[in-house]
Design a protein around this motif. Structure first.
Motif, PDB file in Angstrom:
ATOM      1  N   LEU A  23       0.646  -1.426   0.152  1.00  0.00           N
ATOM      2  CA  LEU A  23      -0.029  -0.481   0.047  1.00  0.00           C
ATOM      3  C   LEU A  23       0.739   1.210  -0.207  1.00  0.00           C
ATOM      4  O   LEU A  23       1.936   1.092   0.660  1.00  0.00           O
ATOM      5  N   ILE A  24       0.496   2.525  -0.839  1.00  0.00           N
ATOM      6  CA  ILE A  24       1.446   2.969  -0.916  1.00  0.00           C
ATOM      7  C   ILE A  24       0.406   4.423  -0.878  1.00  0.00           C
ATOM      8  O   ILE A  24      -0.592   4.986  -1.464  1.00  0.00           O
ATOM      9  N   ASP A  25       0.699   5.666  -0.130  1.00  0.00           N
ATOM     10  CA  ASP A  25      -0.086   6.324  -0.031  1.00  0.00           C
ATOM     11  C   ASP A  25       0.639   7.804  -0.904  1.00  0.00           C
ATOM     12  O   ASP A  25       1.825   7.803  -0.468  1.00  0.00           O
ATOM     13  N   THR A  26       0.405   8.288  -1.668  1.00  0.00           N
ATOM     14  CA  THR A  26       0.721   9.255  -2.387  1.00  0.00           C
ATOM     15  C   THR A  26       1.842   8.930  -3.169  1.00  0.00           C
ATOM     16  O   THR A  26       2.918   9.537  -3.309  1.00  0.00           O
ATOM     17  N   PRO A  27       1.454   8.179  -3.621  1.00  0.00           N
ATOM     18  CA  PRO A  27       2.696   7.990  -5.165  1.00  0.00           C
ATOM     19  C   PRO A  27       3.240   8.598  -6.217  1.00  0.00           C
ATOM     20  O   PRO A  27       4.499   8.177  -6.640  1.00  0.00           O
ATOM     21  N   LEU A  28       2.490   8.860  -6.619  1.00  0.00           N
ATOM     22  CA  LEU A  28       2.791  10.333  -7.993  1.00  0.00           C
ATOM     23  C   LEU A  28       2.745  11.216  -7.159  1.00  0.00           C
ATOM     24  O   LEU A  28       2.742  12.179  -7.780  1.00  0.00           O
ATOM     25  N   GLY A  29       3.019  11.535  -6.304  1.00  0.00           N
ATOM     26  CA  GLY A  29       3.161  13.046  -5.270  1.00  0.00           C
ATOM     27  C   GLY A  29       4.245  14.497  -6.559  1.00  0.00           C
ATOM     28  O   GLY A  29       3.364  15.550  -5.370  1.00  0.00           O
ATOM     29  N   ARG A  30       5.435  14.036  -5.978  1.00  0.00           N
ATOM     30  CA  ARG A  30       6.278  14.929  -6.485  1.00  0.00           C
ATOM     31  C   ARG A  30       6.561  14.651  -8.187  1.00  0.00           C
ATOM     32  O   ARG A  30       7.630  15.178  -7.900  1.00  0.00           O
ATOM     33  N   ILE A  31       5.404  14.303  -8.636  1.00  0.00           N
ATOM     34  CA  ILE A  31       5.912  13.826 -10.140  1.00  0.00           C
ATOM     35  C   ILE A  31       5.039  14.969 -11.102  1.00  0.00           C
ATOM     36  O   ILE A  31       3.613  14.966 -10.289  1.00  0.00           O
ATOM     37  N   SER A  32       6.164  15.711 -11.947  1.00  0.00           N
ATOM     38  CA  SER A  32       5.512  16.188 -12.721  1.00  0.00           C
ATOM     39  C   SER A  32       4.488  15.750 -13.871  1.00  0.00           C
ATOM     40  O   SER A  32       4.045  14.673 -14.332  1.00  0.00           O
ATOM     41  N   SER A  33       3.577  16.291 -14.624  1.00  0.00           N
ATOM     42  CA  SER A  33       1.672  15.929 -15.708  1.00  0.00           C
ATOM     43  C   SER A  33       2.466  14.753 -16.356  1.00  0.00           C
ATOM     44  O   SER A  33       2.283  13.607 -16.630  1.00  0.00           O
ATOM     45  N   LYS A  34       3.580  15.469 -17.148  1.00  0.00           N
ATOM     46  CA  LYS A  34       4.217  13.852 -18.161  1.00  0.00           C
ATOM     47  C   LYS A  34       4.864  12.542 -17.399  1.00  0.00           C
ATOM     48  O   LYS A  34       4.693  11.981 -17.634  1.00  0.00           O
ATOM     49  N   PRO A  35       6.177  12.661 -16.560  1.00  0.00           N
ATOM     50  CA  PRO A  35       6.422  11.736 -15.492  1.00  0.00           C
ATOM     51  C   PRO A  35       5.095  10.870 -14.892  1.00  0.00           C
ATOM     52  O   PRO A  35       5.563   9.662 -15.137  1.00  0.00           O
ATOM     53  N   LYS A  36       4.047  11.655 -15.082  1.00  0.00           N
ATOM     54  CA  LYS A  36       3.136  10.672 -14.355  1.00  0.00           C
ATOM     55  C   LYS A  36       2.285   9.587 -15.227  1.00  0.00           C
ATOM     56  O   LYS A  36       2.198   8.660 -14.943  1.00  0.00           O
ATOM     57  N   ASN A  37       2.464  10.196 -16.323  1.00  0.00           N
ATOM     58  CA  ASN A  37       1.884   9.388 -17.842  1.00  0.00           C
ATOM     59  C   ASN A  37       2.595   8.426 -17.294  1.00  0.00           C
ATOM     60  O   ASN A  37       1.571   6.982 -17.900  1.00  0.00           O
ATOM     61  N   ARG A  38       3.852   8.048 -18.056  1.00  0.00           N
ATOM     62  CA  ARG A  38       4.451   7.462 -17.764  1.00  0.00           C
ATOM     63  C   ARG A  38       5.355   6.532 -16.987  1.00  0.00           C
ATOM     64  O   ARG A  38       5.012   4.851 -17.324  1.00  0.00           O
ATOM     65  N   ILE A  39       5.245   7.095 -16.064  1.00  0.00           N
ATOM     66  CA  ILE A  39       5.070   5.943 -15.107  1.00  0.00           C
ATOM     67  C   ILE A  39       3.639   5.168 -15.235  1.00  0.00           C
ATOM     68  O   ILE A  39       3.817   4.224 -14.183  1.00  0.00           O
ATOM     69  N   ALA A  40       2.021   6.005 -14.700  1.00  0.00           N
ATOM     70  CA  ALA A  40       0.895   5.091 -14.672  1.00  0.00           C
ATOM     71  C   ALA A  40       1.037   4.148 -15.538  1.00  0.00           C
ATOM     72  O   ALA A  40       0.969   3.275 -16.251  1.00  0.00           O
ATOM     73  N   GLN A  41       1.978   4.888 -17.015  1.00  0.00           N
ATOM     74  CA  GLN A  41       1.712   3.483 -17.861  1.00  0.00           C
ATOM     75  C   GLN A  41       2.754   1.788 -17.912  1.00  0.00           C
ATOM     76  O   GLN A  41       2.018   1.301 -18.272  1.00  0.00           O
ATOM     77  N   ASN A  42       3.392   2.210 -17.098  1.00  0.00           N
ATOM     78  CA  ASN A  42       4.309   0.936 -16.336  1.00  0.00           C
ATOM     79  C   ASN A  42       4.056   0.420 -15.100  1.00  0.00           C
ATOM     80  O   ASN A  42       4.374  -1.012 -14.707  1.00  0.00           O
ATOM     81  N   LEU A  43       3.177   0.963 -14.884  1.00  0.00           N
ATOM     82  CA  LEU A  43       2.531   0.045 -12.842  1.00  0.00           C
ATOM     83  C   LEU A  43       2.168  -0.605 -13.101  1.00  0.00           C
ATOM     84  O   LEU A  43       2.075  -1.683 -12.369  1.00  0.00           O
TER      85      LEU A  43
END
Length: 657
Positions: free
Chosen positions: A589-609
């Motif tokens: 369980l991870i609280d705020t996993p993308l809190g310090r990630i800007s919009s474009k990197p968020k998408n890249r991370i979400a794509q691989n999650l």
């Protein structure tokens, strides 16, 4: 047990969650992700708090505040508390179902909050309770913590249940200690550590008994103890110096950051050039060290051959000449002698059957000729190879010496340029937002101090090596002297056994930790490159000293210049690597996993999650700024449950999204 999950989380009057609310978190197959979305303050982080409070009696997000004495957060819902009179109490509970596809464990912890006469609230959490399913019946378990430790021990839970907002801090100053602690936590070496502690205690007790010896044995033992104490003092001094070196290097890093942030382009340019030169200097020093090691090996291999080259060459020529003239192989061969013995008649016509002495003589000659043939054939074959290998080693030696000379010259040039940069910055007197001259002088003083401390460390290590030799010699003499008396022999055998056991267990421990470091490094490489948003391949290295290096395409270590978002991804990769190798099959369980990630990197991370720890149940607690439409689209085929936290008038209700 496989694919252990949190099947459900039930909250009764816990903080924002008034009444009884049950959250279904069951996942299946490829849909192994849960998402709970909530605004800041809606109780998102309190879901993490609820789980850690139930399991471990502490709230993850609030433990720092509570340790500081700021326990001002009543556990029971405030709306319920407003209904209380003085000295009345209200209660609630947290209940968690764990299992594979069906519940196997139900953990529960009750709590209560009392309203005192001053209108203040005091909360108390009860003991952990556990019901376990046996066949079809649910039965209470007397030792819930024992079962919990088999699933997710206290010491490792923070690598499975963690606050993503704090991840970027993990690789800040002093991080190697945190990395080492984490690896030790997941390494399953508690039994080894306990065994080693017990052996150390036994050694101390046996050594104390040995101190009661008399005569020469006592004199030698006292001398040995004195040398070991001296060694310990020097080792402690080395540890102190290394701490001071690390602190000084950290101060240099701070100065370098200030210089890099200077408003003057010339200062920034010099600082960037210095950064590159320092990295180049480090590589050159490592390369020279490796070349020196290779050169020593080549000298060891080539030396005997070079010194004996004339003799080897002469022998080789003699073999060749004797072969050309028919002297080799020898005229008399072992098979010919055997024929004479079998025939019973010597070459001279004498009868052999009636003369045992002559037969024995021929048998000895046969054996001698067999050895002569074998040795001269092997020698003929080996000599050219020996001469050739010696020549190759000499050529390698010459090549290494040339490289060492070239790299030494480059190293000197780099060193000169670094000194020039330092001199220019130290004399910098233009108007500046930072005092460049003062900072550079401080930096130079720190470097001088570091150099002095390294020199002292080197001297101390040399003295310790000398002490090691003296200790080994004294130890051997003491043991020999003590073993002369029967009354001491059993004690010495015990001491030797304990020491051998300590050595073996220490070796096993180091082997386990080395393997875990290797596996952690491999997994970090995979996860970091999967999750990072930059179109660049990175190489992560985890050193024996638990330092982490992040090498880019040009071979430069970026660990000190990573952004907060990149550090968060690095820490997330490290945590994931630990969970992968830990052997605990627990949910994440991870609280705020993308809190310090800007919009474009968020998408890249979400794509691989979706492929990230795909065999593990993962629950993300996200704000709407994290769980954007794009992120949701990337995750949709992997999400089993989606919830949104509806927060109104200090009460949160959990709804399907």
């Amino acid at each position: 047990m496989t694919n252990l999950q949190i099947l459900s989380l039930e909250l009764k009057d816990y903080r924002q969650y008034k009444g009884t609310q049950k959250i279904d978190l069951r996942t299946e197959g490829d849909r192994h992700i849960n998402v709970i979305e909530g605004q800041n303050g809606a109780g998102k982080s309190n879901i993490l708090n609820a789980i850690t409070l139930c399991f471990y009696g502490t709230e993850e997000h609030l433990k720092d505040e509570k340790e500081g004495g700021l326990d001002t957060f009543p556990l029971v819902n405030r709306t319920r508390l407003e209904e209380l009179n003085e000295n009345e109490e209200a209660s609630g509970y947290i209940e968690i179902e764990l299992g594979d596809s069906e519940p196997e464990y139900v953990f529960k912890r009750e709590f209560k909050t009392v309203k005192d006469s001053n209108g203040m609230f005091n909360s108390v959490a009860g003991d952990l309770k556990l019901q376990r399913k046996v066949n079809r019946d649910w039965k209470p378990v007397d030792n819930p913590h024992t079962h919990l430790n088999e699933i997710l021990p206290t010491r490792v839970h923070e690598y499975f249940l963690f606050d993503g907002e704090r991840l970027h801090e993990f690789f800040e100053e002093g991080y190697p200690d945190r990395v080492k602690t984490a690896i030790l936590d997941v390494s399953h070496i508690e039994l080894l550590n306990r065994s080693l502690t017990h052996l150390d205690k036994m050694q101390t007790e046996l050594s104390r008994e040995a101190s009661d010896f008399e005569g020469e044995a006592k004199r030698l033992k006292d001398n040995l103890d004195e040398k070991e104490q001296e060694k310990e003092r020097k080792a402690n001094r080395i540890e102190e110096l290394e701490g001071n070196i690390a602190e000084a290097e950290s101060s240099i890093d701070e100065i370098d950051t200030k210089l890099r942030d200077s408003s003057d382009a010339s200062v920034r340019e010099k600082q960037e050039r210095r950064k590159y030169l320092n990295q180049r200097l480090e590589k050159l020093e490592d390369s020279l060290e490796e070349l020196e090691s290779d050169t020593i090996e080549s000298m060891v291999e080539a030396g005997p051959i070079v010194y004996n080259y004339e003799a080897l060459d002469f022998t080789h020529e003699q073999f060749a000449e004797m072969a050309n003239t028919g002297q080799l192989p020898p005229k008399i061969q072992d098979w010919f002698i055997q024929e004479l013995i079998n025939r019973g008649t010597c070459i001279c016509g004498a009868d052999l059957d009636s003369n045992e002495e002559k037969i024995e003589h021929l048998q000895e000659l046969e054996q001698e000729m067999s050895i002569v043939m074998q040795e001269n054939l092997e020698g003929k074959a080996e000599l050219p190879r020996i001469i050739r290998d010696g020549g190759d080693a000499m050529n390698q030696l010459i090549t290494n010496r040339q490289k060492m000379s070239e790299q030494s010259e480059e190293l000197e040039e780099v060193d000169i340029e670094l000194r020039d940069i330092s001199s220019e910055l130290k004399n910098y007197d233009l108007p500046e937002d930072v005092d460049v001259s003062k900072l550079e002088s401080q930096r130079e003083d720190l470097e001088d101090r570091i150099s002095e401390m390294h020199e002292e460390v080197g001297k101390l290590r040399g003295e310790i090596n000398t002490l090691d030799d003296e200790i080994e010699e004294l130890d051997e003499s003491w043991r020999e002297e003590a073993a002369k008396e029967d009354k001491h022999r059993v004690l010495m055998e015990k001491l030797e056994f304990v020491e051998d056991a300590d050595t073996e267990l220490s070796s096993i421990k180091e082997t386990i930790l080395a393997k875990i470091r290797e596996d952690t490094e491999q997994n970090m490489n995979q996860y970091f490159n999967d999750l990072i948003w930059k179109d660049e391949d990175y190489t992560i290295e985890l050193g024996d000293d638990y330092t982490v290096s992040v090498f880019g395409r040009h071979g430069d270590n970026k660990i000190g210049s990573l952004s907060a978002g990149e550090k968060q991804v690095l820490a997330l990769s490290f945590m994931s690597a630990l969970t992968k190798i830990s052997g605990f099959n627990a949910p994440i369980l991870i609280d705020t996993p993308l809190g310090r990630i800007s919009s474009k990197p968020k998408n890249r991370i979400a794509q691989n999650l979706p492929e990230y720890l795909e065999d593990t149940q993962i629950t993300f607690l996200m704000t709407d700024e994290e769980y954007t439409d794009d992120v949701r689209a990337y995750l949709q085929n992997s999400v089993a449950n989606e919830y949104i936290l509806d927060y109104v008038n200090e009460i949160t209700e959990v709804h399907d999204r």
